[in-house]
Write a protein that holds these residues in place. Structure first.
Motif, mmCIF file in Angstrom:
data_model
loop_
_atom_site.group_PDB
_atom_site.id
_atom_site.type_symbol
_atom_site.label_atom_id
_atom_site.label_comp_id
_atom_site.label_asym_id
_atom_site.label_seq_id
_atom_site.Cartn_x
_atom_site.Cartn_y
_atom_site.Cartn_z
ATOM 1 N N ALA A 158 -62.623 44.685 -15.368
ATOM 2 C CA ALA A 158 -63.802 45.351 -15.929
ATOM 3 C C ALA A 158 -64.607 45.894 -14.764
ATOM 4 O O ALA A 158 -65.194 45.137 -13.991
ATOM 5 C CB ALA A 158 -64.624 44.377 -16.756
ATOM 6 N N HIS A 159 -64.656 47.206 -14.637
ATOM 7 C CA HIS A 159 -65.345 47.832 -13.513
ATOM 8 C C HIS A 159 -66.849 47.896 -13.766
ATOM 9 O O HIS A 159 -67.645 47.640 -12.876
ATOM 10 C CB HIS A 159 -64.780 49.234 -13.282
ATOM 11 C CG HIS A 159 -65.298 49.912 -12.070
ATOM 12 N ND1 HIS A 159 -64.939 49.533 -10.801
ATOM 13 C CD2 HIS A 159 -66.166 50.949 -11.908
ATOM 14 C CE1 HIS A 159 -65.547 50.303 -9.916
ATOM 15 N NE2 HIS A 159 -66.302 51.169 -10.566
ATOM 16 N N GLU A 160 -67.231 48.245 -14.975
ATOM 17 C CA GLU A 160 -68.642 48.279 -15.354
ATOM 18 C C GLU A 160 -68.775 47.849 -16.810
ATOM 19 O O GLU A 160 -67.975 48.255 -17.652
ATOM 20 C CB GLU A 160 -69.243 49.684 -15.197
ATOM 21 C CG GLU A 160 -69.390 50.152 -13.767
ATOM 22 C CD GLU A 160 -70.119 51.488 -13.680
ATOM 23 O OE1 GLU A 160 -70.984 51.756 -14.540
ATOM 24 O OE2 GLU A 160 -69.811 52.265 -12.766
ATOM 25 N N ALA A 162 -71.870 47.834 -19.539
ATOM 26 C CA ALA A 162 -73.255 48.186 -19.807
ATOM 27 C C ALA A 162 -73.455 48.309 -21.308
ATOM 28 O O ALA A 162 -72.506 48.271 -22.091
ATOM 29 C CB ALA A 162 -73.621 49.488 -19.104
ATOM 30 N N GLU A 163 -74.701 48.478 -21.694
ATOM 31 C CA GLU A 163 -75.017 48.538 -23.118
ATOM 32 C C GLU A 163 -74.413 49.760 -23.790
ATOM 33 O O GLU A 163 -73.978 49.695 -24.942
ATOM 34 C CB GLU A 163 -76.543 48.555 -23.302
ATOM 35 C CG GLU A 163 -76.995 48.490 -24.750
ATOM 36 C CD GLU A 163 -78.506 48.386 -24.865
ATOM 37 O OE1 GLU A 163 -79.053 48.970 -25.809
ATOM 38 O OE2 GLU A 163 -79.126 47.734 -23.999
ATOM 39 N N ARG A 164 -74.353 50.874 -23.062
ATOM 40 C CA ARG A 164 -73.887 52.129 -23.662
ATOM 41 C C ARG A 164 -72.461 52.508 -23.274
ATOM 42 O O ARG A 164 -71.913 53.477 -23.807
ATOM 43 C CB ARG A 164 -74.838 53.263 -23.284
ATOM 44 C CG ARG A 164 -76.239 53.108 -23.839
ATOM 45 C CD ARG A 164 -77.153 54.199 -23.318
ATOM 46 N NE ARG A 164 -76.617 55.533 -23.575
ATOM 47 C CZ ARG A 164 -76.794 56.206 -24.703
ATOM 48 N NH1 ARG A 164 -77.500 55.657 -25.688
ATOM 49 N NH2 ARG A 164 -76.295 57.415 -24.865
ATOM 50 N N HIS A 165 -71.866 51.777 -22.342
ATOM 51 C CA HIS A 165 -70.498 52.100 -21.961
ATOM 52 C C HIS A 165 -69.817 50.913 -21.283
ATOM 53 O O HIS A 165 -70.487 50.005 -20.786
ATOM 54 C CB HIS A 165 -70.477 53.304 -21.003
ATOM 55 C CG HIS A 165 -71.046 52.997 -19.646
ATOM 56 N ND1 HIS A 165 -72.358 53.239 -19.320
ATOM 57 C CD2 HIS A 165 -70.481 52.461 -18.533
ATOM 58 C CE1 HIS A 165 -72.580 52.873 -18.073
ATOM 59 N NE2 HIS A 165 -71.453 52.391 -17.571
ATOM 60 N N VAL A 166 -68.498 50.948 -21.288
ATOM 61 C CA VAL A 166 -67.676 49.963 -20.581
ATOM 62 C C VAL A 166 -66.587 50.733 -19.849
ATOM 63 O O VAL A 166 -65.974 51.653 -20.406
ATOM 64 C CB VAL A 166 -67.035 48.952 -21.555
ATOM 65 C CG1 VAL A 166 -66.050 48.056 -20.813
ATOM 66 C CG2 VAL A 166 -68.095 48.111 -22.241
ATOM 67 N N ILE A 167 -66.370 50.381 -18.583
ATOM 68 C CA ILE A 167 -65.297 51.008 -17.808
ATOM 69 C C ILE A 167 -64.308 49.930 -17.391
ATOM 70 O O ILE A 167 -64.657 48.965 -16.707
ATOM 71 C CB ILE A 167 -65.839 51.728 -16.565
ATOM 72 C CG1 ILE A 167 -66.854 52.796 -16.956
ATOM 73 C CG2 ILE A 167 -64.687 52.361 -15.785
ATOM 74 C CD1 ILE A 167 -67.450 53.531 -15.782
ATOM 75 N N VAL A 168 -63.059 50.086 -17.841
ATOM 76 C CA VAL A 168 -61.973 49.184 -17.478
ATOM 77 C C VAL A 168 -61.044 49.934 -16.532
ATOM 78 O O VAL A 168 -60.703 51.100 -16.768
ATOM 79 C CB VAL A 168 -61.194 48.714 -18.724
ATOM 80 C CG1 VAL A 168 -60.005 47.851 -18.325
ATOM 81 C CG2 VAL A 168 -62.120 47.946 -19.656
ATOM 82 N N GLU A 169 -60.648 49.270 -15.458
ATOM 83 C CA GLU A 169 -59.804 49.912 -14.457
ATOM 84 C C GLU A 169 -58.431 49.250 -14.428
ATOM 85 O O GLU A 169 -58.309 48.035 -14.349
ATOM 86 C CB GLU A 169 -60.452 49.808 -13.074
ATOM 87 C CG GLU A 169 -59.662 50.495 -11.969
ATOM 88 C CD GLU A 169 -60.372 50.431 -10.635
ATOM 89 O OE1 GLU A 169 -61.023 51.412 -10.265
ATOM 90 O OE2 GLU A 169 -60.287 49.367 -9.980
ATOM 91 N N VAL A 170 -57.398 50.058 -14.508
ATOM 92 C CA VAL A 170 -56.010 49.610 -14.357
ATOM 93 C C VAL A 170 -55.526 50.162 -13.023
ATOM 94 O O VAL A 170 -55.488 51.388 -12.832
ATOM 95 C CB VAL A 170 -55.127 50.122 -15.514
ATOM 96 C CG1 VAL A 170 -53.700 49.616 -15.345
ATOM 97 C CG2 VAL A 170 -55.697 49.680 -16.852
#
Length: 245
Positions: A158-160, A162-170
């Motif tokens: 899980a890179h980030e 937040a309440e309005r977004h999520v960034i998952v990194e592979v």
């Protein structure tokens, strides 16, 4: 430069959503440090992007200019208040030159890793040094590589969040080249966006050697823009480099 390197590629993928994805990243501490070193002098930001740092610096009355590889990122900057007034050259910041010198040159938010090779990173230090006033400083913000987080050369993290977004990194690790090839999946209210990222990661001491090759030396290193001490547990840092002469 690595064959086929395109300094505009990252911006093409992320420009439209960059500000939304980094809305929780406050620049205030960075602004204070940069303005303090500038002391009223001019600032050059390498990888100026959408103006997250440059525009509020300019709003404080500083003379700010930038170099940016992505026309799409610059277009986002131009749409913001004050964005049209900033001088920004579109090009590879390891080689693109301006016609003046600056009190501060800044390379923020891990952007040094976006360059494709050690040679390009060394050239960036040389380019920064060539743009510094005799008493100027080069400020570099970066992360400490965490290769232990990879299993059989791959990692999902899980890179980030937040309440309005999520960034998952592979990501895939290639340690022989110090390279991480990754795709970030940005989940927002508008759907999912794929953001390819290719990093040539560097160690803190490696950056210090690059600085020496460019006629610079390390003056200080902190954990972050708040100037907290850099320790064995630190995962990020801000380094201050100054000209030798």
């Amino acid at each position: 430069m690595a064959s086929g390197f395109d300094p505009s590629e990252y911006g093409r993928h992320i420009a439209e959503v960059y500000d939304e994805l980094h809305a929780d990243l406050s620049p205030e501490a960075a602004l204070s440090v940069i303005a303090g070193y500038a002391a009223g002098g001019a600032v050059l930001e390498l990888g100026i992007g959408t103006g997250r740092i440059a525009l509020p610096l300019a709003a404080k009355g500083l003379d700010v200019e930038g170099i940016e590889g992505s026309p799409e990122m610059v277009a986002q900057l131009r749409r913001k208040p004050g964005g049209e007034a900033l001088r920004v050259e579109v090009g590879d910041f390891s080689t693109t030159t301006m016609d003046r010198r600056y009190a501060v040159v800044v390379l923020a938010y891990n952007t040094i890793n976006a360059l494709p090779s050690q040679d390009a990173q060394v050239q960036t230090f040389r380019n920064a040094a060539a743009h510094l006033d005799p008493s100027g400083v080069f400020l570099v913000e970066n992360w400490v590589p965490d290769v232990a987080g990879f299993h059989h050369g791959r990692a999902v993290r899980a890179h980030e969040v937040a309440e309005r977004h999520v960034i998952v990194e592979v990501a895939e690790l290639r340690p022989a080249e110090q390279r991480i090839s990754a795709t970030r999946l940005a989940f927002t209210a508008d759907g999912v966006r794929l953001l390819p990222v290719d990093h040539r990661y560097v160690w803190p001491a490696e950056l210090d050697l690059m600085a020496r090759l460019a006629g610079l030396h390390l003056e200080e290193r902190w954990q972050d823009w708040e100037r907290r001490p850099f320790t064995d547990q630190s995962t990020t840092y801000v380094a201050v480099y100054r000209r030798d002469d």
